[in-house]
Write a protein that holds these residues in place. Structure first.
Motif, short mmCIF file in Angstrom:
data_model
loop_
_atom_site.label_atom_id
_atom_site.label_comp_id
_atom_site.label_asym_id
_atom_site.label_seq_id
_atom_site.Cartn_x
_atom_site.Cartn_y
_atom_site.Cartn_z
N GLN A 104 24.36 68.29 82.16
CA GLN A 104 25.38 68.95 82.95
C GLN A 104 26.77 68.78 82.32
O GLN A 104 27.60 69.70 82.32
N GLU A 105 27.05 67.59 81.77
CA GLU A 105 28.33 67.36 81.10
C GLU A 105 28.49 68.27 79.88
O GLU A 105 29.57 68.83 79.64
N LYS A 106 27.41 68.42 79.11
CA LYS A 106 27.46 69.31 77.96
C LYS A 106 27.72 70.75 78.40
O LYS A 106 28.53 71.47 77.79
N GLN A 107 27.08 71.13 79.47
CA GLN A 107 27.26 72.50 79.95
C GLN A 107 28.68 72.68 80.49
O GLN A 107 29.30 73.74 80.26
N ASP A 108 29.22 71.66 81.18
CA ASP A 108 30.59 71.76 81.68
C ASP A 108 31.60 71.86 80.52
O ASP A 108 32.59 72.62 80.58
N ALA A 109 31.35 71.10 79.44
CA ALA A 109 32.25 71.16 78.27
C ALA A 109 32.21 72.55 77.64
O ALA A 109 33.25 73.11 77.26
N LYS A 110 31.02 73.10 77.54
CA LYS A 110 30.90 74.45 76.99
C LYS A 110 31.62 75.47 77.87
O LYS A 110 32.30 76.38 77.37
N ASP A 111 31.46 75.28 79.18
CA ASP A 111 32.12 76.21 80.11
C ASP A 111 33.66 76.10 80.00
O ASP A 111 34.38 77.12 80.01
N ARG A 112 34.18 74.87 79.90
CA ARG A 112 35.62 74.71 79.77
C ARG A 112 36.15 75.31 78.46
O ARG A 112 37.19 75.97 78.43
N GLU A 113 35.39 75.09 77.39
CA GLU A 113 35.81 75.66 76.10
C GLU A 113 35.80 77.18 76.15
O GLU A 113 36.74 77.84 75.65
N TYR A 114 34.77 77.73 76.76
CA TYR A 114 34.70 79.19 76.88
C TYR A 114 35.84 79.72 77.74
O TYR A 114 36.47 80.75 77.42
N LYS A 115 36.12 79.01 78.82
CA LYS A 115 37.21 79.45 79.70
C LYS A 115 38.55 79.38 78.98
O LYS A 115 39.40 80.28 79.13
N ALA A 116 38.73 78.35 78.16
CA ALA A 116 40.00 78.23 77.41
C ALA A 116 40.14 79.38 76.41
O ALA A 116 41.24 79.97 76.26
N ARG A 117 39.06 79.69 75.71
CA ARG A 117 39.11 80.79 74.75
C ARG A 117 39.40 82.12 75.46
O ARG A 117 40.20 82.93 74.97
N MET A 118 38.74 82.32 76.58
CA MET A 118 38.96 83.57 77.30
C MET A 118 40.39 83.63 77.84
O MET A 118 41.04 84.70 77.81
N SER A 119 40.90 82.52 78.33
CA SER A 119 42.29 82.51 78.83
C SER A 119 43.28 82.82 77.70
O SER A 119 44.26 83.58 77.88
N LYS A 120 43.05 82.23 76.52
CA LYS A 120 43.93 82.48 75.37
C LYS A 120 43.87 83.93 74.94
O LYS A 120 44.90 84.56 74.64
N ALA A 121 42.63 84.49 74.99
CA ALA A 121 42.48 85.90 74.60
C ALA A 121 43.18 86.80 75.60
O ALA A 121 43.88 87.76 75.22
#
Length: 268
Positions: free
Chosen positions: A222-239
């Motif tokens: 779950q922690e790995k999945q949460d990290a992936k989700d946060r990273e994806y959200k950061a990339r999408m927010s930057k885009a």
């Protein structure tokens, strides 16, 4: 007769009727029904007596044949011929009954009186063929009775050593208390119960450890999945931020161009 042979069931009425027919058709040394051996109910002997016996002068030269039962019942056939035919048929029936019932346990008690009755029939003055048939029936029944007596064995107790009475430990109540559960007087049963308890305990511990491992693995996943989700959200927010800034610049340029066009039009 064929139905009795197929069913393998004793029908005493048929044998009793055949014995009565022999006693009524042929003369014998019995004077009344009480003197007849066996347990056959023959009340007709005292009632009818010798009315159906042969007239010896007329019956000497008659040859026995197949009885015509329909004519005899309708009384269209009278005389000594039907009596002789019925007597021979009764003798043949006795032999066939003996063959059918010889496997029975009570064969000796059933047919011993019949042999005695056949031996007391008086057929000396009847045709020789009747005398021969009677002798053959007596010999046949005597032979079957001899075999039955040889095969019969008396009951006896089994000859074996006395079986000792089994001794059992008193019934143990394993559910009364924890103290009693651990104080089983049967050593084998106590050892087995101890092994079962140990196995149950180890099984519960193994299940508990497996559940802990599963929870830990699930939390790591779950922690790995949460990290992936946060990273994806950061990339999408930057885009999205980059796109919004570009769009804002584009709108700003479009507004500046529109203002320039208006100014140029007013000057003309």
């Amino acid at each position: 007769m064929q139905y009795e042979d197929l069913s393998k069931r004793l029908v005493p009425e048929a044998i009793n009727f055949t014995v009565q027919s022999l006693l009524l058709l042929s003369s014998s040394s019995y004077t009344n029904a009480k003197s007849i051996p066996g347990s056959f109910p023959v009340p007709d002997i005292d009632i009818i007596g010798s009315k159906l016996h042969f007239k010896l002068k007329k019956a000497r030269d008659i040859a026995p044949g197949q009885p015509r039962l329909f004519d005899i019942v309708n009384e269209t056939l009278t005389g000594e011929q039907p009596k002789l035919d019925l007597l021979c048929a009764a003798l043949e029936l006795v032999r066939r009954f003996a063959e059918v019932y010889k496997p029975l346990d009570g064969f000796i008690e059933l047919f011993s009186p019949i042999v005695d009755i056949l031996q007391h029939l008086i057929v000396n003055k009847l045709p020789t063929s009747v005398h021969d048939r009677l002798s053959q029936s007596i010999d046949h029944l005597s032979r079957l009775l001899k075999f039955a007596k040889q095969a019969r064995k008396p009951l006896f107790l089994q000859a074996h050593r006395p079986i000792p009475i089994a001794t059992y430990i008193p019934k143990f109540d394993a559910h009364s208390s924890s103290y009693m559960r651990n104080r089983d007087p049967d050593a084998d049963r106590a050892a087995l119960a101890k092994l079962k308890a140990q196995h149950k305990k180890e099984k519960k511990g193994a299940i508990r450890e497996l559940r802990k491992d599963n929870r830990f693995l699930a939390s790591v996943q779950q922690e790995k999945q949460d990290a992936k989700d946060r990273e994806y959200k950061a990339r999408m927010s930057k885009a999205f931020a980059s796109l919004e800034s570009e769009r804002a610049e584009q709108k700003k340029e479009e507004k500046a161009k529109m203002r320039e066009k208006r100014r140029a039009g007013k000057k003309k």
